[in-house]
Scaffold this motif. Structure first.
Motif, mmCIF file in Angstrom:
data_model
loop_
_atom_site.group_PDB
_atom_site.id
_atom_site.type_symbol
_atom_site.label_atom_id
_atom_site.label_comp_id
_atom_site.label_asym_id
_atom_site.label_seq_id
_atom_site.Cartn_x
_atom_site.Cartn_y
_atom_site.Cartn_z
ATOM 1 N N GLY A 81 48.319 42.046 40.558
ATOM 2 C CA GLY A 81 47.759 42.528 41.807
ATOM 3 C C GLY A 81 48.815 42.682 42.862
ATOM 4 N N SER A 82 48.427 43.310 43.945
ATOM 5 C CA SER A 82 49.322 43.487 45.076
ATOM 6 C C SER A 82 48.711 42.778 46.266
ATOM 7 C CB SER A 82 49.495 44.977 45.372
ATOM 8 O OG SER A 82 50.392 45.176 46.426
ATOM 9 N N ASN A 83 49.546 42.251 47.127
ATOM 10 C CA ASN A 83 49.021 41.454 48.230
ATOM 11 C C ASN A 83 48.227 42.263 49.249
ATOM 12 O OD1 ASN A 83 49.900 39.029 47.312
ATOM 13 N ND2 ASN A 83 51.780 38.996 48.518
ATOM 14 N N ASN A 84 48.502 43.565 49.344
ATOM 15 C CA ASN A 84 47.728 44.368 50.279
ATOM 16 C C ASN A 84 47.671 45.810 49.807
ATOM 17 O OD1 ASN A 84 50.070 45.879 51.458
ATOM 18 N ND2 ASN A 84 50.664 43.809 52.109
ATOM 19 N N SER A 85 46.731 46.555 50.337
ATOM 20 C CA SER A 85 46.516 47.928 49.895
ATOM 21 C C SER A 85 47.680 48.832 50.260
ATOM 22 C CB SER A 85 45.223 48.471 50.511
ATOM 23 O OG SER A 85 45.287 48.402 51.926
ATOM 24 N N GLU A 86 48.403 48.499 51.327
ATOM 25 C CA GLU A 86 49.550 49.319 51.715
ATOM 26 C C GLU A 86 50.634 49.253 50.645
ATOM 27 O OE1 GLU A 86 52.898 49.553 55.283
ATOM 28 O OE2 GLU A 86 51.110 48.306 55.511
ATOM 29 N N ASP A 87 50.938 48.034 50.174
ATOM 30 C CA ASP A 87 51.891 47.878 49.083
ATOM 31 C C ASP A 87 51.399 48.613 47.847
ATOM 32 O OD1 ASP A 87 53.633 46.400 50.500
ATOM 33 O OD2 ASP A 87 53.124 44.469 49.595
ATOM 34 N N TYR A 123 43.934 37.736 38.849
ATOM 35 C CA TYR A 123 44.407 37.854 40.230
ATOM 36 C C TYR A 123 43.364 37.348 41.224
ATOM 37 C CZ TYR A 123 46.532 39.939 44.387
ATOM 38 O OH TYR A 123 47.102 40.131 45.623
ATOM 39 N N VAL A 124 42.127 37.833 41.110
ATOM 40 C CA VAL A 124 41.091 37.480 42.091
ATOM 41 C C VAL A 124 40.148 36.397 41.602
ATOM 42 C CG1 VAL A 124 41.150 39.792 43.082
ATOM 43 C CG2 VAL A 124 39.484 39.270 41.291
ATOM 44 N N GLY A 125 40.231 36.028 40.317
ATOM 45 C CA GLY A 125 39.251 35.088 39.797
ATOM 46 C C GLY A 125 37.861 35.709 39.829
ATOM 47 N N PHE A 126 36.862 34.901 40.196
ATOM 48 C CA PHE A 126 35.479 35.393 40.262
ATOM 49 C C PHE A 126 35.043 35.707 41.691
ATOM 50 C CE2 PHE A 126 35.452 32.500 36.485
ATOM 51 C CZ PHE A 126 35.145 33.453 35.523
ATOM 52 N N ASP A 127 35.988 35.767 42.625
ATOM 53 C CA ASP A 127 35.643 35.862 44.046
ATOM 54 C C ASP A 127 34.742 37.045 44.377
ATOM 55 O OD1 ASP A 127 37.176 33.656 44.357
ATOM 56 O OD2 ASP A 127 38.824 34.624 45.435
ATOM 57 N N GLU A 128 34.928 38.172 43.689
ATOM 58 C CA GLU A 128 34.185 39.380 44.047
ATOM 59 C C GLU A 128 32.880 39.545 43.280
ATOM 60 O OE1 GLU A 128 36.487 42.924 44.231
ATOM 61 O OE2 GLU A 128 38.222 41.946 45.166
ATOM 62 N N VAL A 129 32.621 38.652 42.309
ATOM 63 C CA VAL A 129 31.407 38.802 41.499
ATOM 64 C C VAL A 129 30.511 37.571 41.536
ATOM 65 C CG1 VAL A 129 32.404 40.504 39.927
ATOM 66 C CG2 VAL A 129 32.662 38.067 39.420
ATOM 67 N N ALA A 130 30.919 36.532 42.240
ATOM 68 C CA ALA A 130 30.111 35.310 42.300
ATOM 69 C C ALA A 130 30.332 34.605 43.630
ATOM 70 C CB ALA A 130 30.471 34.380 41.137
ATOM 71 N N GLY A 131 29.351 33.796 44.006
ATOM 72 C CA GLY A 131 29.461 33.050 45.250
ATOM 73 C C GLY A 131 28.884 33.811 46.425
ATOM 74 N N GLU A 132 28.797 33.137 47.541
ATOM 75 C CA GLU A 132 28.132 33.721 48.711
ATOM 76 C C GLU A 132 28.904 34.873 49.334
ATOM 77 O OE1 GLU A 132 29.791 30.382 51.926
ATOM 78 O OE2 GLU A 132 27.679 30.397 51.323
ATOM 79 N N HIS A 133 30.198 34.978 49.029
ATOM 80 C CA HIS A 133 30.997 36.063 49.602
ATOM 81 C C HIS A 133 31.230 37.205 48.614
ATOM 82 C CE1 HIS A 133 31.696 33.555 53.073
ATOM 83 N NE2 HIS A 133 32.236 32.601 52.319
ATOM 84 N N ALA A 134 30.532 37.195 47.494
ATOM 85 C CA ALA A 134 30.721 38.229 46.474
ATOM 86 C C ALA A 134 30.312 39.595 47.010
ATOM 87 C CB ALA A 134 29.909 37.891 45.234
ATOM 88 N N THR A 135 31.125 40.598 46.724
ATOM 89 C CA THR A 135 30.794 41.966 47.136
ATOM 90 C C THR A 135 29.916 42.661 46.108
ATOM 91 O OG1 THR A 135 32.876 42.717 46.143
ATOM 92 C CG2 THR A 135 32.894 42.215 48.503
ATOM 93 N N GLU A 136 30.006 42.241 44.841
ATOM 94 C CA GLU A 136 29.168 42.800 43.776
ATOM 95 C C GLU A 136 28.696 41.645 42.901
ATOM 96 O OE1 GLU A 136 30.620 46.363 41.790
ATOM 97 O OE2 GLU A 136 32.209 46.498 43.294
ATOM 98 N N LEU A 137 27.694 40.946 43.353
ATOM 99 C CA LEU A 137 27.234 39.727 42.695
ATOM 100 C C LEU A 137 26.789 39.990 41.263
ATOM 101 C CD1 LEU A 137 26.544 36.685 43.054
ATOM 102 C CD2 LEU A 137 24.208 37.430 43.589
ATOM 103 N N ASP A 138 27.324 39.187 40.348
ATOM 104 C CA ASP A 138 26.876 39.192 38.956
ATOM 105 C C ASP A 138 26.126 37.876 38.742
ATOM 106 O OD1 ASP A 138 27.012 38.518 36.029
ATOM 107 O OD2 ASP A 138 27.989 40.474 35.936
ATOM 108 N N GLU A 139 24.826 37.968 38.566
ATOM 109 C CA GLU A 139 24.003 36.762 38.511
ATOM 110 C C GLU A 139 24.362 35.864 37.333
ATOM 111 O OE1 GLU A 139 19.917 37.829 38.607
ATOM 112 O OE2 GLU A 139 19.980 38.586 40.680
ATOM 113 N N PHE A 140 24.712 36.458 36.205
ATOM 114 C CA PHE A 140 25.056 35.633 35.044
ATOM 115 C C PHE A 140 26.340 34.846 35.295
ATOM 116 C CE2 PHE A 140 27.544 35.092 31.145
ATOM 117 C CZ PHE A 140 26.688 34.246 30.443
ATOM 118 N N ILE A 141 27.364 35.507 35.813
ATOM 119 C CA ILE A 141 28.621 34.813 36.096
ATOM 120 C C ILE A 141 28.397 33.748 37.163
ATOM 121 C CG2 ILE A 141 30.933 35.095 37.068
ATOM 122 C CD1 ILE A 141 31.106 37.797 35.684
#
Length: 638
Positions: free
Chosen positions: A392-398, A566-584
């Motif tokens: 991964g890259s630290n930011n979208s500009e990079d 790189y991101v782990g499960f941050d984007e698919v699980a937990g209260e801050h998920a942007t695309e929650l996957d209920e199974f994960i």
């Protein structure tokens, strides 16, 4: 009156005996040497080496003719040795079975592997028969899945199975990552024949090497103090997959309690070598190779489980696709909890790869998720880090800068890419290149810039062309009718052959897996090799996906999911998920999945190969070995 003598020497009053008599009067005796591994199991002698006795005479041993590991075949008798001090020299045959101990009634000697190759082992030949035991490490276990081979060669031998049964009845499998060549083992320094350090005159100092392969870790820094010239890492610890095997095995043992001195508890692991070195920009081909390898790995897991041996599995980088393919296949046929702990270390797969819902797959060819893999492992631990500049890259500009500033077709970029994407020991070079360009090196995956073209065109070379390219530099975008007709006919042939492959292999794949045998590989549907079998309906869906991709000149229309490593499960699980996957999300809550965020201590993609003390303590010891030992089936006999 003082007695006088005309003798040219002074007579000795010492009695004649073993150490006082001339050589012709010395007593002779025997040495009975037994051989075992560090589990105290008898190991047959192939070559017992030689003993040089006090008189300088060299004696070889009488051996049994058998090669089976019986007590009789594990004995070597050296006869008619002059009593006194002697040296035993052993040539390390079979290769890789390094000498680590030598026990007699009166003492126990311990050695580091390779230590005795130059100077031998000191022993005292006593009257009658001296008994001793030589203790050796078992040889390393490397399963080479790079080349075509009979199915039996993908499995462990009976001898290897016996070892893992006796060594705690568990086995740990390690799968290396992307862009790692096969390589070779290192060597042991021959300190006796190495030239001395340069002292201002004479020849330049050079190191001499024993011909024996070194299959355990060696400390280059420590050896540099006594060698003619500082030895290099790859000379000592090998290259490619062999280098990874040595480092991972050593660090895992160290984390389990190995002190680096007494090698008696040292445990061998199973190393899987696979063809991930496809070239710096052909990531798609490496993915296809990973899934083909995963199909070959599945029978090995079944073999271990069938033998009652508990399994732990660690993968690095794209090795995760190898592991998840095997587990997805086995989960599909109903094999639950076959693996006790699965550790995905910096996995180069999508962050939703572990979902049980195949409809969430955004990969254009349908190979992004492994819906049944979770059921074949009791616990799945994901070790990830946002300090990984490869995944991964630290930011979208990079991110954007690198994509457009250094396209893959530029020669210098290809050279840089080779260095940046290699999982081989390149971290020092990576750091310099990053500094020079002041940018992160790549985004995951690499095919965003060059599409799927190279891999697809290789896969379907007998059906080309499957599309045509419009030349927008010309006024007319006319495409000859003959070319259109050829493309149409090629698609008809390809579609027919894909359906034929699906029909022919659907049931045989399932039958082979249920019998613990290697399943057939899909050739035309290689992107679906992560499935146990492909039904006609799935084949039809695949053709539609392929046609859609062809229309876009093999370039995917949407961004891939971010890398799990790189991101782990941050984007698919937990209260801050942007695309929650209920199974994960549920699997994390239940403790089936466990993420380990290493962002505070792991700062390079391959930082576990030669770990910092913090990576060793917090990743190896606290997150891997602790879980295996305290919550799982254990590692070796620790």
């Amino acid at each position: 009156m003082t007695p006088t003598s005309n003798l040219p020497f002074l007579p000795s009053t010492a009695p004649l005996g073993a150490h006082g008599a001339p050589v012709c009067k010395h007593e002779t005796a025997n040495v009975l040497l037994r051989r075992s591994d560090n589990l105290r199991r008898p190991r047959a002698f192939i070559n017992a080496g030689k003993i040089k006795d006090e008189s300088g005479k060299v004696v070889t041993a009488e051996l049994q003719d058998g090669t089976e590991h019986t007590p009789d075949n594990a004995e070597a008798r050296f006869t008619k040795l002059v009593t006194g001090n002697a040296q035993w020299y052993w040539p390390e045959e079979p290769e890789g079975e390094h000498l680590i101990g030598f026990d007699t009634v009166s003492e126990q000697l311990r050695f580091t592997p390779g230590q005795t190759l130059s100077k031998g082992v000191e022993l005292t030949v006593i009257q009658g028969e001296r008994e001793a035991r030589a203790i050796h490490l078992p040889p390393p276990v490397m399963i080479n899945l790079r080349e075509a081979a009979p199915a039996s060669e993908d499995l462990l031998t009976d001898e290897q199975l016996d070892y893992f049964r006796a060594n705690g009845n568990n086995a740990l499998i390690y799968i290396h990552g992307y862009n790692v060549p096969q390589g070779e083992w290192g060597r042991f320094l021959n300190r006796k024949d190495s030239q001395k350090r340069y002292g201002g005159h004479g020849p330049t100092p050079t190191n001499a090497w024993h011909p024996n392969k070194a299959t355990t870790w060696q400390d280059a820094e420590a050896l540099s103090d006594t060698s003619a010239a500082p030895p290099k890492e790859d000379q000592l610890n090998g290259t490619g997959a062999h280098n990874w095997a040595i480092h991972m095995e050593y660090q895992l043992n160290r984390a389990a309690g190995f002190d680096g001195q007494d090698w008696m508890p040292y445990s061998r692991i199973i190393n899987i070598s696979w063809p991930g070195n496809t070239g710096s920009t052909d990531f798609m081909q490496a993915e296809l190779n990973a899934m083909t390898t995963g199909r070959r790995l599945a029978p090995l897991l079944l073999q271990l489980a069938g033998a009652g041996i508990a399994i732990n599995l660690i993968s690095h980088s794209l090795g995760a696709r190898v592991a998840l393919t095997a587990l997805n296949i086995l989960g599909t046929i109903g094999k639950s909890n076959l693996v006790d702990h699965l550790f995905l270390w910096q996995p180069a797969v999508a962050d939703n790869a572990l979902t049980n819902d195949s409809s969430r797959d955004v990969h254009p060819l349908g190979l992004g998720v492994f819906p049944s893999a979770h059921s074949a492992a009791r616990k799945i631990v994901v070790l990830h880090s946002r300090g990984d500049g490869i995944l991964g890259s630290n930011n979208s500009e990079d991110n954007a800068w690198w994509r457009y500033a250094i396209p893959p077709h530029i020669r210098i970029a290809s050279k840089a890419w080779d260095l940046a994407t290699a999982d081989d020991p390149m971290d020092d070079i990576l750091g310099k290149l990053r500094g020079a360009y002041d940018k992160k090196w790549w985004i995951f995956p690499s095919f965003l810039d060059n599409g799927f073209g190279p891999a697809i065109e290789t896969l379907y070379k007998d059906y080309l062309p499957l599309t045509w390219t419009l030349d927008y530099s010309k006024r007319s975008l006319y495409v000859p009718e003959a070319l259109k007709q050829t493309v149409k006919e090629n698609w008809v042939r390809l579609e027919k052959d894909i359906f034929a492959e699906a029909s022919a292999l659907w049931q045989p794949c399932i039958d082979c897996l249920r019998n613990g045998e290697r399943p057939p590989d899909y050739i035309l549907m290689a992107p679906l090799n992560h499935r146990a079998s492909v039904s006609p309906q799935v084949a039809k869906d695949y053709v539609l996906r392929l046609k859609k991709l062809a229309v876009n000149d093999w370039v995917p229309e949407q961004q891939p999911r971010p890398a799990l490593g790189y991101v782990g499960f941050d984007e698919v699980a937990g209260e801050h998920a942007t695309e929650l996957d209920e199974f994960i999300d549920r699997s994390l809550t239940d403790g089936k999945f466990f993420p380990v965020d290493q962002s505070e201590w792991l700062f390079s993609h391959s930082g576990m190969r030669i770990p910092s003390e913090e990576v060793f303590d917090r990743s190896y010891r606290a997150e891997i070995i602790r879980r295996i030992s305290d919550e799982g089936v254990g590692f070796g006999r620790y």
